[in-house]
Design an enzyme around this catalytic site. Structure first.
Site, PDB file in Angstrom:
ATOM      1  N   THR A   1       0.852  -1.191   0.000  1.00 47.01           N
ATOM      2  CA  THR A   1       0.000   0.000   0.000  1.00 47.01           C
ATOM      3  C   THR A   1       0.881   1.232   0.000  1.00 47.01           C
ATOM      4  O   THR A   1       2.104   1.132  -0.117  1.00 47.01           O
ATOM      5  CB  THR A   1      -0.925   0.017   1.226  1.00 47.01           C
ATOM      6  OG1 THR A   1      -0.148   0.354   2.397  1.00 47.01           O
ATOM      7  CG2 THR A   1      -1.586  -1.339   1.454  1.00 47.01           C
ATOM      8  N   CYS A   2       0.245   2.389   0.169  1.00 43.83           N
ATOM      9  CA  CYS A   2       1.022   3.628   0.109  1.00 43.83           C
ATOM     10  C   CYS A   2       1.974   3.795   1.275  1.00 43.83           C
ATOM     11  O   CYS A   2       2.892   4.601   1.203  1.00 43.83           O
ATOM     12  CB  CYS A   2       0.086   4.832   0.028  1.00 43.83           C
ATOM     13  SG  CYS A   2      -0.976   5.020   1.479  1.00 43.83           S
TER      14      CYS A   2
ATOM     15  N   SER B   1      -1.975   2.296  10.668  1.00 46.50           N
ATOM     16  CA  SER B   1      -1.898   3.227   9.542  1.00 46.50           C
ATOM     17  C   SER B   1      -1.380   4.592   9.975  1.00 46.50           C
ATOM     18  O   SER B   1      -1.388   4.927  11.167  1.00 46.50           O
ATOM     19  CB  SER B   1      -3.279   3.390   8.901  1.00 46.50           C
ATOM     20  OG  SER B   1      -3.756   2.161   8.403  1.00 46.50           O
TER      21      SER B   1
ATOM     22  N   GLU C   1      -7.977   4.436   9.167  1.00 55.84           N
ATOM     23  CA  GLU C   1      -8.219   4.793   7.763  1.00 55.84           C
ATOM     24  C   GLU C   1      -9.149   3.794   7.086  1.00 55.84           C
ATOM     25  O   GLU C   1      -9.184   2.614   7.418  1.00 55.84           O
ATOM     26  CB  GLU C   1      -6.896   4.891   7.000  1.00 55.84           C
ATOM     27  CG  GLU C   1      -6.207   3.569   6.767  1.00 55.84           C
ATOM     28  CD  GLU C   1      -5.230   3.611   5.605  1.00 55.84           C
ATOM     29  OE1 GLU C   1      -5.582   4.185   4.565  1.00 55.84           O
ATOM     30  OE2 GLU C   1      -4.137   3.062   5.756  1.00 55.84           O
ATOM     31  N   ASP C   2      -9.904   4.283   6.122  1.00 58.27           N
ATOM     32  CA  ASP C   2     -10.930   3.465   5.473  1.00 58.27           C
ATOM     33  C   ASP C   2     -10.367   2.495   4.443  1.00 58.27           C
ATOM     34  O   ASP C   2     -10.875   1.384   4.286  1.00 58.27           O
ATOM     35  CB  ASP C   2     -11.941   4.378   4.761  1.00 58.27           C
ATOM     36  CG  ASP C   2     -12.735   5.226   5.740  1.00 58.27           C
ATOM     37  OD1 ASP C   2     -12.939   4.772   6.871  1.00 58.27           O
ATOM     38  OD2 ASP C   2     -13.133   6.341   5.363  1.00 58.27           O
ATOM     39  N   GLU C   3      -9.340   2.903   3.700  1.00 61.95           N
ATOM     40  CA  GLU C   3      -8.924   2.145   2.516  1.00 61.95           C
ATOM     41  C   GLU C   3      -8.243   0.818   2.809  1.00 61.95           C
ATOM     42  O   GLU C   3      -8.305  -0.116   2.016  1.00 61.95           O
ATOM     43  CB  GLU C   3      -7.958   2.988   1.648  1.00 61.95           C
ATOM     44  CG  GLU C   3      -8.623   4.107   0.896  1.00 61.95           C
ATOM     45  CD  GLU C   3      -8.671   5.377   1.720  1.00 61.95           C
ATOM     46  OE1 GLU C   3      -8.214   5.347   2.887  1.00 61.95           O
ATOM     47  OE2 GLU C   3      -9.163   6.396   1.209  1.00 61.95           O
TER      48      GLU C   3
ATOM     49  N   GLN D   1      -7.704  -2.886   0.721  1.00 61.93           N
ATOM     50  CA  GLN D   1      -6.396  -3.238   0.172  1.00 61.93           C
ATOM     51  C   GLN D   1      -5.957  -4.627   0.638  1.00 61.93           C
ATOM     52  O   GLN D   1      -5.354  -5.394  -0.120  1.00 61.93           O
ATOM     53  CB  GLN D   1      -5.368  -2.174   0.586  1.00 61.93           C
ATOM     54  CG  GLN D   1      -5.606  -0.837  -0.105  1.00 61.93           C
ATOM     55  CD  GLN D   1      -4.834   0.297   0.549  1.00 61.93           C
ATOM     56  OE1 GLN D   1      -4.514   0.251   1.733  1.00 61.93           O
ATOM     57  NE2 GLN D   1      -4.539   1.332  -0.220  1.00 61.93           N
TER      58      GLN D   1
ATOM     59  N   GLY E   1      -5.896   9.105 -12.422  1.00 61.51           N
ATOM     60  CA  GLY E   1      -5.982   7.751 -11.882  1.00 61.51           C
ATOM     61  C   GLY E   1      -7.435   7.327 -11.818  1.00 61.51           C
ATOM     62  O   GLY E   1      -8.333   8.175 -11.679  1.00 61.51           O
TER      63      GLY E   1
ATOM     64  N   TYR F   1      -8.251   4.480  -4.975  1.00 66.71           N
ATOM     65  CA  TYR F   1      -8.006   5.786  -4.374  1.00 66.71           C
ATOM     66  C   TYR F   1      -8.742   6.875  -5.140  1.00 66.71           C
ATOM     67  O   TYR F   1      -9.214   7.850  -4.545  1.00 66.71           O
ATOM     68  CB  TYR F   1      -6.495   6.076  -4.346  1.00 66.71           C
ATOM     69  CG  TYR F   1      -5.875   5.863  -2.988  1.00 66.71           C
ATOM     70  CD1 TYR F   1      -6.099   4.679  -2.293  1.00 66.71           C
ATOM     71  CD2 TYR F   1      -5.071   6.827  -2.393  1.00 66.71           C
ATOM     72  CE1 TYR F   1      -5.539   4.470  -1.048  1.00 66.71           C
ATOM     73  CE2 TYR F   1      -4.514   6.627  -1.149  1.00 66.71           C
ATOM     74  CZ  TYR F   1      -4.747   5.447  -0.477  1.00 66.71           C
ATOM     75  OH  TYR F   1      -4.204   5.246   0.768  1.00 66.71           O
TER      76      TYR F   1
END
Length: 422
Positions: free
Chosen positions: A44-45, A113, A118-120, A124, A193, A197
């Site tokens: 992930t990021c 996180s 965080e939601d994402e 992921q 993108g 995201y």
């Protein structure tokens, strides 16, 4: 044994995480090791983590075997990313056995996180498992681990208020951007993108009242995204014009998307500043963009410095749920591991019981009351050894159980792969 090799925002800088993400080292990378049964990579990021199902053999020094696999995994990851292995070792955490479940459950619940809750991240984690399935690199143990991680994440979300505000890297970035832009209703936004995201970004922008959004994509998928989401697609031929009119540009792809010449070509008008938010890892925007007059750049490293202080009560409650889930996972795993040994022992006792009952019937000594008493006795006899077998398995001592059954009863239960051999 399950093991995890983790590089995240807690152990490494974003430059190193970028290089790991750009290396493309997925789950299949680890299957070159004969002792790795399966692998799932979560990239992930702000993290790059390898979850491995490792065959540590039946010897007594399983920890040493696991450490050897971890060392080889680090070497493979470092080589693929062009990083010195020694440097990578100092920038990673390694976990094995019970710690792996606790860590992944915390990750999936947003407790590890940059932005707490965080939601994402839950999505992921699910996608990482799906990609490993597609690549054929999962195992039953990894499937159970990741499925229970998703279940735990939902439980944390529904029970606590840790992500009640829907916080995420996207929303934090927009909070930071707010003071540098016109009113949201008037802001002109370009999203580059079309992945997860981008969808999250669009939802957050709409929550703030942004009406008109342009979407471009290096992959050429902007038209499909635009039709589905009700926004304006920007083909490659029109991207320069879209950059010229944008107040805010948000990138979330997996390739370099914007450079200083791109924005210079767009010929920014005096008095029309632009804010560029780079949510990509590897970076989507070259650093020289930040030196252009009238252009501000917010990248992940900068955004992470502004992450809010954790809400202690919600965090503590969520951590309790994660800890309970990790203990439940370990208990289930121990029961699964011990099951062949328990089945073999039960079968042995039941065979002895049936043989004795057959002899008693042949002598005319067996009536219903006698049979009930013997079956009850056998049930009592079985209870303590099976309970101890589960306990020993949970403590990583299943080999002791197998050895005891072999010595006391001549029972050969199962091999290292967990298949019955009775």
């Amino acid at each position: 044994m399950l093991v995890c090799v983790s590089a995240s925002h807690r152990t490494a800088d974003f430059t190193l995480l970028e290089r790991l993400a750009a290396s493309g080292g997925g789950s299949a990378l680890h299957l070159d090791d004969p002792e790795v049964r399966g692998a799932v990579v979560v990239a992930t990021c702000n993290r790059y983590e390898s979850y491995l199902d490792v065959d540590t053999g039946t010897g007594t020094d399983t920890d040493a075997a696991a450490e050897s696999v971890i060392a080889r995994a680090l070497d493979r990851i470092a080589t693929r990313a062009g990083i010195d292995p020694t440097e990578l070792r100092t920038r990673t955490r390694t976990m094995r056995a019970s710690r792996v479940a606790a860590h992944l459950f915390a990750v999936a619940s947003g407790l590890d996180s940059v932005v707490l809750g965080e939601d994402e991240i839950a999505g992921q984690v699910r996608r990482s498992l799906a990609e490993a399935r597609q690549g054929g690199t999962t195992t039953p143990s990894l499937e159970r681990l990741f499925q229970m991680a998703s279940t735990t994440s939902r439980g944390v979300k529904n029970t606590t208020k840790i992500n009640a505000a829907g916080r995420s890297m996207v929303r934090l970035a927009l909070d930071l951007a707010e003071t540098r832009l016109p009113a949201w209703q008037e802001a002109k936004v370009l999203i580059i993108g079309t992945g997860a995201y981008a969808r999250t970004t669009l939802a957050a922008l709409r929550d703030r009242g942004v009406g008109v959004v342009d979407v471009a994509s290096p992959s050429g998928r902007e038209q499909r995204f635009a039709l589905r989401e009700g926004v304006r697609a920007v083909p490659t031929s029109e991207r320069t014009e879209a950059l010229r009119r944008a107040d805010l540009v948000i990138t979330s792809t997996n390739v370099l998307t914007l450079t200083a010449p791109d924005l210079t070509e767009a010929q920014r008008l005096p008095g029309h500043p632009m804010l560029v938010v780079d949510l990509g890892l590897p970076a989507n925007v070259s650093k020289d963009v930040a030196h252009l007059h009238g252009v501000d750049l917010l990248d992940l490293e900068t955004i992470s410095l502004h992450a809010p202080v954790q809400e202690l009560n919600a965090s503590a409650e969520a951590l309790d749920l994660v800890d309970q889930a990790a203990q439940e996972f370990e208990q289930r795993s121990a029961e699964d591991a011990a099951a062949p040994a328990i089945v073999a022992y039960r079968t042995h006792v039941e065979q002895v019981l049936e043989a004795e009952l057959a002899r008693a019937r042949a002598r005319g000594d067996a009536d219903d009351e006698t049979e009930r008493a013997l079956r009850h006795f056998a049930s009592v006899l079985i209870h303590t050894p099976t309970t101890r077998a589960r306990e020993h398995a949970a403590e990583g001592r299943l080999d002791d159980v197998v050895a005891a059954m072999r010595t006391l009863y001549g029972i050969e239960t199962f091999g290292t792969q967990g298949t019955a051999d009775i």
